[in-house]
Design a protein around this motif. Structure first.
Motif, PDB file in Angstrom:
ATOM      1  N   THR A  32      -9.640  -4.576  -6.089  1.00 14.59           N
ATOM      2  CA  THR A  32      -8.166  -4.384  -6.556  1.00 14.59           C
ATOM      3  C   THR A  32      -7.812  -5.412  -7.420  1.00 14.59           C
ATOM      4  O   THR A  32      -8.243  -6.614  -7.101  1.00 14.59           O
ATOM      5  CB  THR A  32      -7.570  -3.899  -5.105  1.00 14.59           C
ATOM      6  OG1 THR A  32      -6.201  -3.628  -5.762  1.00 14.59           O
ATOM      7  CG2 THR A  32      -7.410  -5.194  -4.564  1.00 14.59           C
ATOM      8  N   ASN A  33      -6.906  -5.239  -8.369  1.00 13.02           N
ATOM      9  CA  ASN A  33      -5.852  -6.158  -8.943  1.00 13.02           C
ATOM     10  C   ASN A  33      -4.558  -6.523  -8.344  1.00 13.02           C
ATOM     11  O   ASN A  33      -4.014  -7.246  -8.779  1.00 13.02           O
ATOM     12  CB  ASN A  33      -6.134  -6.058 -10.276  1.00 13.02           C
ATOM     13  CG  ASN A  33      -5.418  -4.808 -10.937  1.00 13.02           C
ATOM     14  OD1 ASN A  33      -4.974  -4.060 -10.071  1.00 13.02           O
ATOM     15  ND2 ASN A  33      -5.288  -4.819 -12.129  1.00 13.02           N
ATOM     16  N   ILE A  34      -4.287  -5.512  -7.424  1.00 16.24           N
ATOM     17  CA  ILE A  34      -2.981  -5.916  -6.820  1.00 16.24           C
ATOM     18  C   ILE A  34      -3.030  -6.866  -5.600  1.00 16.24           C
ATOM     19  O   ILE A  34      -3.984  -6.923  -4.908  1.00 16.24           O
ATOM     20  CB  ILE A  34      -2.722  -4.361  -6.062  1.00 16.24           C
ATOM     21  CG1 ILE A  34      -2.593  -3.335  -7.047  1.00 16.24           C
ATOM     22  CG2 ILE A  34      -1.470  -4.757  -5.154  1.00 16.24           C
ATOM     23  CD1 ILE A  34      -2.207  -1.782  -6.412  1.00 16.24           C
ATOM     24  N   CYS A  35      -2.075  -7.912  -6.042  1.00 17.85           N
ATOM     25  CA  CYS A  35      -2.201  -9.196  -5.154  1.00 17.85           C
ATOM     26  C   CYS A  35      -0.548  -9.597  -4.777  1.00 17.85           C
ATOM     27  O   CYS A  35       0.171  -9.500  -5.689  1.00 17.85           O
ATOM     28  CB  CYS A  35      -2.874 -10.187  -5.958  1.00 17.85           C
ATOM     29  SG  CYS A  35      -3.130 -11.656  -4.933  1.00 17.85           S
TER      30      CYS A  35
ATOM     31  N   CYS B 246      -3.371 -17.634 -12.268  1.00 18.43           N
ATOM     32  CA  CYS B 246      -3.901 -16.126 -12.367  1.00 18.43           C
ATOM     33  C   CYS B 246      -3.405 -15.416 -13.307  1.00 18.43           C
ATOM     34  O   CYS B 246      -1.954 -15.220 -13.563  1.00 18.43           O
ATOM     35  CB  CYS B 246      -3.905 -15.695 -10.882  1.00 18.43           C
ATOM     36  SG  CYS B 246      -4.921 -14.326 -10.862  1.00 18.43           S
ATOM     37  N   ALA B 247      -4.236 -14.831 -14.233  1.00 18.28           N
ATOM     38  CA  ALA B 247      -3.696 -13.830 -15.216  1.00 18.28           C
ATOM     39  C   ALA B 247      -4.180 -12.216 -14.866  1.00 18.28           C
ATOM     40  O   ALA B 247      -4.063 -11.650 -15.522  1.00 18.28           O
ATOM     41  CB  ALA B 247      -4.238 -14.327 -16.599  1.00 18.28           C
ATOM     42  N   TYR B 248      -4.866 -12.318 -13.857  1.00 20.51           N
ATOM     43  CA  TYR B 248      -5.665 -11.072 -13.287  1.00 20.51           C
ATOM     44  C   TYR B 248      -4.704 -10.235 -12.458  1.00 20.51           C
ATOM     45  O   TYR B 248      -4.759  -9.082 -12.381  1.00 20.51           O
ATOM     46  CB  TYR B 248      -6.929 -11.607 -12.575  1.00 20.51           C
ATOM     47  CG  TYR B 248      -7.716 -10.320 -12.397  1.00 20.51           C
ATOM     48  CD1 TYR B 248      -7.976  -9.248 -13.462  1.00 20.51           C
ATOM     49  CD2 TYR B 248      -8.124  -9.839 -11.078  1.00 20.51           C
ATOM     50  CE1 TYR B 248      -8.986  -8.332 -13.214  1.00 20.51           C
ATOM     51  CE2 TYR B 248      -8.629  -8.620 -10.888  1.00 20.51           C
ATOM     52  CZ  TYR B 248      -9.165  -7.743 -11.996  1.00 20.51           C
ATOM     53  OH  TYR B 248      -9.733  -6.767 -12.018  1.00 20.51           O
ATOM     54  N   ALA B 249      -4.027 -10.887 -11.657  1.00 18.69           N
ATOM     55  CA  ALA B 249      -3.339 -10.191 -10.528  1.00 18.69           C
ATOM     56  C   ALA B 249      -2.101  -9.358 -10.863  1.00 18.69           C
ATOM     57  O   ALA B 249      -1.474  -9.853 -11.904  1.00 18.69           O
ATOM     58  CB  ALA B 249      -2.617 -11.167  -9.344  1.00 18.69           C
TER      59      ALA B 249
ATOM     60  N   TYR C 222      -4.705  -1.425  -9.909  1.00 17.08           N
ATOM     61  CA  TYR C 222      -5.530  -0.470  -9.639  1.00 17.08           C
ATOM     62  C   TYR C 222      -6.229  -0.844  -8.311  1.00 17.08           C
ATOM     63  O   TYR C 222      -6.304  -2.016  -7.768  1.00 17.08           O
ATOM     64  CB  TYR C 222      -6.841  -0.150 -10.729  1.00 17.08           C
ATOM     65  CG  TYR C 222      -7.765  -1.472 -10.776  1.00 17.08           C
ATOM     66  CD1 TYR C 222      -7.440  -2.542 -11.313  1.00 17.08           C
ATOM     67  CD2 TYR C 222      -8.911  -1.482  -9.896  1.00 17.08           C
ATOM     68  CE1 TYR C 222      -8.476  -3.700 -11.587  1.00 17.08           C
ATOM     69  CE2 TYR C 222      -9.595  -2.713  -9.727  1.00 17.08           C
ATOM     70  CZ  TYR C 222      -9.460  -3.664 -10.665  1.00 17.08           C
ATOM     71  OH  TYR C 222     -10.311  -4.689 -10.877  1.00 17.08           O
ATOM     72  N   THR C 223      -6.797   0.105  -7.580  1.00 15.32           N
ATOM     73  CA  THR C 223      -7.744  -0.188  -6.445  1.00 15.32           C
ATOM     74  C   THR C 223      -8.912   0.875  -6.547  1.00 15.32           C
ATOM     75  O   THR C 223      -8.833   2.254  -6.950  1.00 15.32           O
ATOM     76  CB  THR C 223      -6.707  -0.098  -5.098  1.00 15.32           C
ATOM     77  OG1 THR C 223      -5.950  -0.967  -4.998  1.00 15.32           O
ATOM     78  CG2 THR C 223      -7.820  -0.263  -3.936  1.00 15.32           C
ATOM     79  N   MET C 224      -9.953   0.469  -6.389  1.00 15.85           N
ATOM     80  CA  MET C 224     -11.139   1.241  -6.457  1.00 15.85           C
ATOM     81  C   MET C 224     -11.388   1.915  -5.080  1.00 15.85           C
ATOM     82  O   MET C 224     -11.427   1.053  -4.141  1.00 15.85           O
ATOM     83  CB  MET C 224     -12.504   0.458  -6.960  1.00 15.85           C
ATOM     84  CG  MET C 224     -12.351  -0.161  -8.296  1.00 15.85           C
ATOM     85  SD  MET C 224     -13.791  -1.278  -8.627  1.00 15.85           S
ATOM     86  CE  MET C 224     -15.120  -0.210  -9.028  1.00 15.85           C
ATOM     87  N   SER C 225     -11.957   3.229  -5.092  1.00 16.77           N
ATOM     88  CA  SER C 225     -12.263   3.683  -3.854  1.00 16.77           C
ATOM     89  C   SER C 225     -13.779   3.336  -3.677  1.00 16.77           C
ATOM     90  O   SER C 225     -14.495   2.661  -4.736  1.00 16.77           O
ATOM     91  CB  SER C 225     -12.391   5.309  -4.089  1.00 16.77           C
ATOM     92  OG  SER C 225     -13.375   5.636  -5.172  1.00 16.77           O
TER      93      SER C 225
END
Ligand code: V47
Length: 373
Positions: free
Chosen positions: A75-78, A85-88, A97-100
């Protein structure tokens, strides 16, 4: 394993404080903080490299390790907004997104049975249930029985403990039972509370980060440690960071690898506010790490952040590991990394061979899978 280094090194700068450090290295005497300052402020780059290479060869001979691995950022949700950080993303961002677990399995399956290691790390996402992480471990383990699962930084583990109101030991035990083998070294940043509160507000304290590794080691889980440098730190901060890791390693012997990480500033709040480390600085940090962390088995030159060229030179400055093929790196590339997002096995092998060392393909626990003579 302690080996005799193939060759000694000669000291060109007799009588200087660096020559004094070199004598200690030859005699196997532990370096102190003053020695570390001497190393960082010296420009005798040849002697620094020779010392670190000598130490590296005592520990790993002419082998340099790599792994065939895949990074998964689930997940990039933070909820924490680190200034590096440039990703969150926030959960309402259009590219959040969050991967199943099924998506994770399908990404890994695309690599067939070739993978030695999966490296899993993600944002601190308040909407996920603990069962998500447990089933992620369980499913990966059942589908890829021999893969090393290197998952969750101490920051994530500490966050799970708080969010789900459990002890760190219980969180780790559940994940280990489900399949986790080792932990990556992320989240260490700089183990200096002043820097943590300035750049990493909302993250755990340095002692909490260290204690999570202490607990993992007590449960038999080997871990790595990183250091993010090239932002607002001083040389003294770097040396304090190394000093704290060396002390914990004296206590537990649970660390496998130290991974210095070069800060990339693009798309972060620190863009244009810090000086990017030069090539020489990166090499000195690798060499200092090898020489100061005399109780760490491995020092990693992380090609994603160093560039392929500097990584090859770093193998002559004390590094004995270049991480892996990775698949698709996202965190550093969000912050402007210019390196490829992944490399092939053949590229890893040729980078090492061309540097004059012997490639050793390993799994995440340093079990050697194949040596390429
Ligand atoms: O914890 C975040 C760092 C880490 C940036 O254990 C950044 O084998 C540079 O820990 N520029 C994640 N760095 C990566 C990591 C890692 C990588 C490879 C191997 C291992 C290992 C661990 O990346 C984070 C943070 O310290 N980071 N943003 C940035 N803009």
């Amino acid at each position: 394993m302690t080996q005799k280094a193939e060759k000694d090194f000669s000291v060109s700068a007799e009588g200087t404080s660096l020559a004094f450090v070199a004598e200690k290295v030859k005699k196997g005497v532990r370096l102190d903080r003053e020695d570390a300052h001497t190393l960082l402020s010296s420009n005798d780059i040849h002697l620094i490299g020779a010392m670190a290479d000598y130490k590296k060869q005592q520990l790993s001979g002419r082998l340099v390790y790599f792994t065939v691995n895949k990074q998964i950022n689930y997940t990039n949700i933070c909820g924490v907004h680190c200034k590096v950080c440039a990703y969150a993303k926030g959960k309402h961002a259009k590219d959040a997104y969050t991967m199943s677990v099924e998506q994770i399995i399908s990404e890994l399956s695309a690599y067939g049975r070739e993978l030695d290691e999966v490296h899993i790390v993600g944002g601190l996402n308040p909407d996920l249930k603990f069962e998500y992480y447990v089933s992620m471990m369980r499913e990966i383990r059942s589908r890829f029985p021999s893969i090393t699962i290197k998952a969750f930084t101490a920051t994530e583990i500490g966050y799970f403990a708080k969010l789900y109101d459990r002890e760190i030991k219980e969180v780790l035990s559940r994940l280990i039972d489900a399949g986790l083998n080792t932990m990556p070294g992320g989240g260490a940043e700089l183990l200096i509370d002043g820097i943590r509160s300035e750049l990493f507000k909302g993250k755990e304290s340095k002692d909490e980060w260290l204690n999570t590794h202490r607990i993992a080691h007590s449960l038999g889980v080997k871990t790595n440690a990183t250091m993010l440098y090239g932002h607002i730190e001083t040389d003294d901060d770097i040396i304090s960071h190394l000093d704290q890791l060396r002390s914990l390693q004296d206590e537990t012997s649970g660390f496998l690898t130290f991974v210095p990480l070069t800060f990339h500033a693009a798309n972060t709040p620190l863009h244009n506010k810090v000086n990017t480390p030069t090539g020489i600085r990166k090499l000195k940090i690798i060499a200092l790490s090898r020489l100061y962390l005399d109780n760490f088995p491995h020092i990693k030159a992380y090609w994603v952040m160093l560039s392929e060229g500097i990584t090859q030179i770093a193998l002559h400055f004390g590094a004995d590991d270049i991480d892996g093929t990775i698949g698709q790196e996202k965190v550093t590339h969000a912050a402007g990394a210019l390196t490829p997002v992944g490399l092939t096995n053949n590229k890893m092998i040729s980078m090492i061979k061309d540097s004059g060392y012997i490639p050793a393909q390993r799994n995440g626990e340093y079990k050697v899978i194949r040596i390429y003579q």
